[in-house]
Design a protein around this motif. Structure first.
Motif, PDB file in Angstrom:
ATOM      1  N   PHE A 107     -10.443  -1.663   7.702  1.00 30.93           N
ATOM      2  CA  PHE A 107     -11.119  -0.390   8.114  1.00 30.93           C
ATOM      3  C   PHE A 107      -9.904   0.661   7.457  1.00 30.93           C
ATOM      4  CE2 PHE A 107     -13.570  -1.916  11.834  1.00 30.93           C
ATOM      5  CZ  PHE A 107     -14.482  -2.307  11.090  1.00 30.93           C
ATOM      6  N   GLU A 108      -8.674   0.411   7.840  1.00 34.19           N
ATOM      7  CA  GLU A 108      -7.614   1.699   7.374  1.00 34.19           C
ATOM      8  C   GLU A 108      -7.486   1.769   6.030  1.00 34.19           C
ATOM      9  OE1 GLU A 108      -5.540   4.564   8.773  1.00 34.19           O
ATOM     10  OE2 GLU A 108      -6.424   3.194   9.986  1.00 34.19           O
ATOM     11  N   VAL A 109      -7.686   0.486   5.442  1.00 32.42           N
ATOM     12  CA  VAL A 109      -7.476   0.699   3.801  1.00 32.42           C
ATOM     13  C   VAL A 109      -8.516   1.390   2.981  1.00 32.42           C
ATOM     14  CG1 VAL A 109      -7.587  -0.598   1.632  1.00 32.42           C
ATOM     15  CG2 VAL A 109      -6.002  -1.280   3.688  1.00 32.42           C
ATOM     16  N   LEU A 110     -10.000   0.953   3.525  1.00 33.11           N
ATOM     17  CA  LEU A 110     -11.092   1.794   2.964  1.00 33.11           C
ATOM     18  C   LEU A 110     -11.328   3.286   3.435  1.00 33.11           C
ATOM     19  CD1 LEU A 110     -13.409   0.302   1.390  1.00 33.11           C
ATOM     20  CD2 LEU A 110     -11.824  -1.236   2.356  1.00 33.11           C
ATOM     21  N   THR A 111     -10.917   3.687   4.635  1.00 30.17           N
ATOM     22  CA  THR A 111     -11.117   4.989   5.145  1.00 30.17           C
ATOM     23  C   THR A 111      -9.987   5.737   4.377  1.00 30.17           C
ATOM     24  OG1 THR A 111      -9.859   4.480   7.206  1.00 30.17           O
ATOM     25  CG2 THR A 111     -12.304   4.414   7.351  1.00 30.17           C
ATOM     26  N   THR A 112      -8.929   5.216   4.193  1.00 29.42           N
ATOM     27  CA  THR A 112      -7.445   6.014   3.602  1.00 29.42           C
ATOM     28  C   THR A 112      -8.003   6.261   2.186  1.00 29.42           C
ATOM     29  OG1 THR A 112      -5.707   5.127   5.036  1.00 29.42           O
ATOM     30  CG2 THR A 112      -5.385   5.822   2.890  1.00 29.42           C
ATOM     31  N   LEU A 113      -8.705   5.109   1.534  1.00 32.03           N
ATOM     32  CA  LEU A 113      -9.160   5.449   0.107  1.00 32.03           C
ATOM     33  C   LEU A 113     -10.067   6.509   0.037  1.00 32.03           C
ATOM     34  CD1 LEU A 113      -8.597   4.080  -2.799  1.00 32.03           C
ATOM     35  CD2 LEU A 113     -10.405   2.518  -2.180  1.00 32.03           C
ATOM     36  N   SER A 325     -16.553   3.501  14.487  1.00 31.23           N
ATOM     37  CA  SER A 325     -15.618   4.359  15.089  1.00 31.23           C
ATOM     38  C   SER A 325     -14.592   4.601  14.212  1.00 31.23           C
ATOM     39  CB  SER A 325     -15.093   4.144  16.583  1.00 31.23           C
ATOM     40  OG  SER A 325     -16.284   4.679  17.520  1.00 31.23           O
ATOM     41  N   PHE A 326     -14.280   3.414  13.588  1.00 28.52           N
ATOM     42  CA  PHE A 326     -13.113   3.335  12.577  1.00 28.52           C
ATOM     43  C   PHE A 326     -13.260   2.919  11.106  1.00 28.52           C
ATOM     44  CE2 PHE A 326     -11.511   1.882  16.878  1.00 28.52           C
ATOM     45  CZ  PHE A 326     -10.632   2.792  16.954  1.00 28.52           C
ATOM     46  N   ASN A 327     -14.646   3.034  10.934  1.00 29.30           N
ATOM     47  CA  ASN A 327     -14.772   2.716   9.450  1.00 29.30           C
ATOM     48  C   ASN A 327     -15.986   3.857   8.939  1.00 29.30           C
ATOM     49  OD1 ASN A 327     -14.726   1.409   6.929  1.00 29.30           O
ATOM     50  ND2 ASN A 327     -16.209   0.126   7.384  1.00 29.30           N
ATOM     51  N   LEU A 328     -15.570   4.832   8.993  1.00 31.61           N
ATOM     52  CA  LEU A 328     -16.604   6.005   8.658  1.00 31.61           C
ATOM     53  C   LEU A 328     -16.239   6.374   7.367  1.00 31.61           C
ATOM     54  CD1 LEU A 328     -16.754   7.446  12.044  1.00 31.61           C
ATOM     55  CD2 LEU A 328     -18.334   5.733  11.376  1.00 31.61           C
ATOM     56  N   ASP A 329     -16.639   5.822   6.277  1.00 34.02           N
ATOM     57  CA  ASP A 329     -16.302   6.248   4.857  1.00 34.02           C
ATOM     58  C   ASP A 329     -16.960   7.401   4.549  1.00 34.02           C
ATOM     59  OD1 ASP A 329     -14.847   4.017   4.656  1.00 34.02           O
ATOM     60  OD2 ASP A 329     -16.603   2.802   3.826  1.00 34.02           O
ATOM     61  N   GLY A 330     -18.147   7.644   4.652  1.00 33.99           N
ATOM     62  CA  GLY A 330     -18.756   8.963   4.306  1.00 33.99           C
ATOM     63  C   GLY A 330     -18.104  10.163   4.879  1.00 33.99           C
ATOM     64  N   THR A 331     -17.744   9.879   6.346  1.00 34.16           N
ATOM     65  CA  THR A 331     -17.241  11.077   6.903  1.00 34.16           C
ATOM     66  C   THR A 331     -15.925  11.411   6.349  1.00 34.16           C
ATOM     67  OG1 THR A 331     -18.546  10.415   9.286  1.00 34.16           O
ATOM     68  CG2 THR A 331     -16.499  11.717   9.513  1.00 34.16           C
ATOM     69  N   CYS A 332     -15.282  10.395   6.132  1.00 36.39           N
ATOM     70  CA  CYS A 332     -13.787  10.750   5.544  1.00 36.39           C
ATOM     71  C   CYS A 332     -13.916  11.555   4.281  1.00 36.39           C
ATOM     72  CB  CYS A 332     -13.016   9.484   5.326  1.00 36.39           C
ATOM     73  SG  CYS A 332     -12.421   8.741   6.857  1.00 36.39           S
ATOM     74  N   ILE A 333     -15.049  11.134   3.251  1.00 34.49           N
ATOM     75  CA  ILE A 333     -14.787  11.653   2.251  1.00 34.49           C
ATOM     76  C   ILE A 333     -15.260  13.218   2.665  1.00 34.49           C
ATOM     77  CG2 ILE A 333     -16.551  11.977   0.015  1.00 34.49           C
ATOM     78  CD1 ILE A 333     -16.802   8.967   0.385  1.00 34.49           C
ATOM     79  N   TYR A 334     -16.270  13.471   3.269  1.00 24.38           N
ATOM     80  CA  TYR A 334     -16.764  14.877   3.869  1.00 24.38           C
ATOM     81  C   TYR A 334     -15.464  15.608   4.394  1.00 24.38           C
ATOM     82  CZ  TYR A 334     -18.340  18.274   7.094  1.00 24.38           C
ATOM     83  OH  TYR A 334     -18.549  19.556   7.839  1.00 24.38           O
ATOM     84  N   LEU A 335     -14.769  15.064   5.299  1.00 26.34           N
ATOM     85  CA  LEU A 335     -13.627  15.774   5.677  1.00 26.34           C
ATOM     86  C   LEU A 335     -12.335  16.351   4.808  1.00 26.34           C
ATOM     87  CD1 LEU A 335     -12.784  13.411   8.839  1.00 26.34           C
ATOM     88  CD2 LEU A 335     -14.036  15.866   8.953  1.00 26.34           C
ATOM     89  N   LEU A 356      -1.498  16.790   1.441  1.00 26.27           N
ATOM     90  CA  LEU A 356      -1.043  15.362   1.998  1.00 26.27           C
ATOM     91  C   LEU A 356      -1.005  15.457   3.431  1.00 26.27           C
ATOM     92  CD1 LEU A 356       1.672  13.908  -0.739  1.00 26.27           C
ATOM     93  CD2 LEU A 356      -1.151  13.366  -0.369  1.00 26.27           C
ATOM     94  N   SER A 357      -0.241  16.565   4.025  1.00 24.53           N
ATOM     95  CA  SER A 357      -0.462  16.627   5.517  1.00 24.53           C
ATOM     96  C   SER A 357      -1.896  16.850   5.904  1.00 24.53           C
ATOM     97  CB  SER A 357       0.339  17.965   5.589  1.00 24.53           C
ATOM     98  OG  SER A 357       0.008  19.274   5.306  1.00 24.53           O
ATOM     99  N   ILE A 358      -2.757  17.489   5.370  1.00 21.49           N
ATOM    100  CA  ILE A 358      -4.171  17.798   5.528  1.00 21.49           C
ATOM    101  C   ILE A 358      -4.588  16.230   5.759  1.00 21.49           C
ATOM    102  CG2 ILE A 358      -6.335  18.359   5.109  1.00 21.49           C
ATOM    103  CD1 ILE A 358      -5.153  20.986   4.028  1.00 21.49           C
ATOM    104  N   LEU A 359      -4.542  15.345   4.824  1.00 20.59           N
ATOM    105  CA  LEU A 359      -4.747  13.944   4.686  1.00 20.59           C
ATOM    106  C   LEU A 359      -4.514  13.013   5.773  1.00 20.59           C
ATOM    107  CD1 LEU A 359      -5.342  12.016   1.279  1.00 20.59           C
ATOM    108  CD2 LEU A 359      -4.166  10.932   3.324  1.00 20.59           C
ATOM    109  N   ALA A 360      -3.158  13.295   6.268  1.00 23.33           N
ATOM    110  CA  ALA A 360      -2.595  12.840   7.351  1.00 23.33           C
ATOM    111  C   ALA A 360      -3.298  12.799   8.481  1.00 23.33           C
ATOM    112  CB  ALA A 360      -0.953  12.765   7.375  1.00 23.33           C
TER     113      ALA A 360
END
Length: 469
Positions: A107-113, A325-335, A356-360
């Motif tokens: 989940f962490e790898v995919l959402t970060t990507l 809750s932890f693997n929301l790829d579409g939400t991450c792209i939107y954010l 990068l701080s925003i991404l963090a």
């Protein structure tokens, strides 16, 4: 005994519960009786009503809300039974921890990507450039409620919120993470006292078939719910709401489609299946999510379908709900795209370190997207409140199109969690690869359990319920 033995044991257990008549060949069902056609037709009706009669279309909202509420009332007990029984059957507590860790790493790898891809695309595409928004002209009151909710969201609060106030409170609120928290502990207890709880585990396993039967009945109302939700969305916001932020909407849709095709397609190939065939397999769920803008509405069906594909029931029950809750790829792209869009709209130049701080920040806040009311928009507000470079009033630019963006976010989240469940199951050696490809190729295979007899991809109108005498 290992994950491979677990998968075999789960499938043997499921085989004992197959319905006798599942083996019989079934006559072809007319296309108009299939769920995906009914939902697709309902979506087109909803769009037409919303465009030509927006006032009347807005009054269709209760149809969509009612369907979503019926589905949500079943999620908590279904997750509780599925997860607790799955863990109880594993027996090896180390195996439970191993599956959980592998899921979180994935989940962490995919959402970060997903966050990084969204950041790259929005910088190249520049959808907010040229809007020249003025904070003084925007009504910050329209987003005040979202910002207030967001200010209550912190990492500590999020972690504490996972623990329910009482056992019953988690089910009363329908909080997925809280129910999952209780389910894991209950499953561990059942496993520890397995000599005394074997009968209880069997009873809970049988009860799950009854819950899936209820879901099958509720899904008969899916076309009505999709019609009401889509009619309301088009009637309330209309085509005009897209004009100012059309570039962002087009960018988010394009990025999500590319993410599914390229990133999830690569994961699918590594796992050993065709992404396109998988999308065809879950087409009914995709249409329902498009209509309701919520992936929660198909969680019960996805639990059954993942098991039918050959995933061990215990892995499905632990990984899929956690992914919500932890693997929301579409939400991450939107954010990331929405945040940088606001900066571009206000002509705010952000350095690479600031981006990068925003991404963090969003790497943390995105994990709570399903744990708060308002989901992705409130999560965006939470991120904006923590980022002092951007004006919170800029959220007003997105308010009118958030529901439209919610559709592609939810569909991407749905596909991402389905692919993720298969990938983790493969990683854990708890996936029957032969069955997976046979099912996706359309080969007729006996159902894996009585619950799948109701929910399998044919659709609910074809479910074969034993006749009563």
């Amino acid at each position: 005994m290992g994950a491979l033995h677990l998968r075999t044991a789960d499938q043997q257990q499921s085989t004992r519960h197959r319905l006798p008549h599942a083996q019989a060949a079934q006559p072809a069902t007319p296309f108009y009786m299939r769920l995906y056609f009914q939902v697709l037709f309902a979506l087109m009706l909803g769009i037409s009503l919303g465009y030509f009669y927006p006032g009347l279309a807005e009054e269709m909202k209760p149809l969509g809300d009612g369907f979503i509420k019926m589905i949500r009332m079943m999620i908590a007990p279904l997750i509780f039974i599925t997860v607790s029984v799955g863990i109880a059957k594993i027996g090896d507590l180390k195996e439970v921890g191993r599956v959980g860790i592998k899921a979180l790493v994935y989940f962490e790898v995919l959402t970060t990507l997903a966050l990084v891809i969204g950041l790259i695309v929005v910088n190249v595409y520049k959808p907010g450039v040229g809007i020249n928004a003025d904070p003084a002209t925007l009504d910050s009151k329209v987003v005040a409620g979202f910002v207030t909710s967001a200010q209550k969201l912190s990492l500590t609060d999020f972690l504490l919120n996972v623990i329910p106030a009482t056992f019953v409170d988690a089910f009363a609120k329908g909080d997925i993470l809280q129910v999952l928290f209780i389910s894991v502990f209950f499953g561990l207890a059942l496993s520890h006292f397995k000599d005394h709880t074997r009968l209880l585990v069997e009873i809970l396993d049988q009860a799950s078939h009854g819950l899936f039967g209820i879901i099958g009945l509720i899904m008969r109302f899916a076309p009505i719910g999709a019609f009401g939700a889509m009619a309301f969305t088009v009637g309330r916001y209309g085509i005009g709401s897209l004009q100012q932020v059309f570039m962002l909407v087009a960018g988010v849709y394009t990025t999500c489609i590319l993410f599914v095709a390229v990133v999830l397609g690569t994961v699918a190939r590594i796992t050993g299946f065709s992404l396109w065939r998988f999308l065809v397999y879950i087409k009914e769920e995709i249409f329902i999510v498009i209509g309701t803008s919520s992936s929660e509405t198909v969680l019960p069906r996805m639990l059954a379908k993942m098991e039918h594909l050959g995933c061990a029931k215990s892995v499905v029950g632990l990984v899929l709900p956690t992914g919500y809750s932890f693997n929301l790829d579409g939400t991450c792209i939107y954010l990331t795209m929405a945040a940088i869009f606001i900066a571009q709209a206000f002509n705010i130049q952000l350095s690479l370190s600031e981006q990068l701080s925003i991404l963090a920040v969003m790497l943390l806040t995105s994990k709570g997207a399903a744990a708060v009311t308002g989901a992705a928009f409130v999560t965006l507000a939470a991120s904006m409140s923590s980022i002092h470079h951007l004006p919170v009033s800029g959220l007003a630019l997105l308010l009118g199109v958030d529901r439209i963006l919610a559709e592609v976010r939810a569909v991407t989240n749905l596909i991402g969690n389905g692919v993720g469940t298969l990938a983790v199951a493969k990683w854990e050696n708890a996936l029957d690869a032969d069955r997976l490809n046979r099912v996706l190729s359309g080969e007729a295979i006996p159902n894996s359990s009585a619950s799948e007899e109701v929910l399998e991809g044919r659709d609910v109108t074809e479910a074969h319920v034993p006749a009563t005498t």
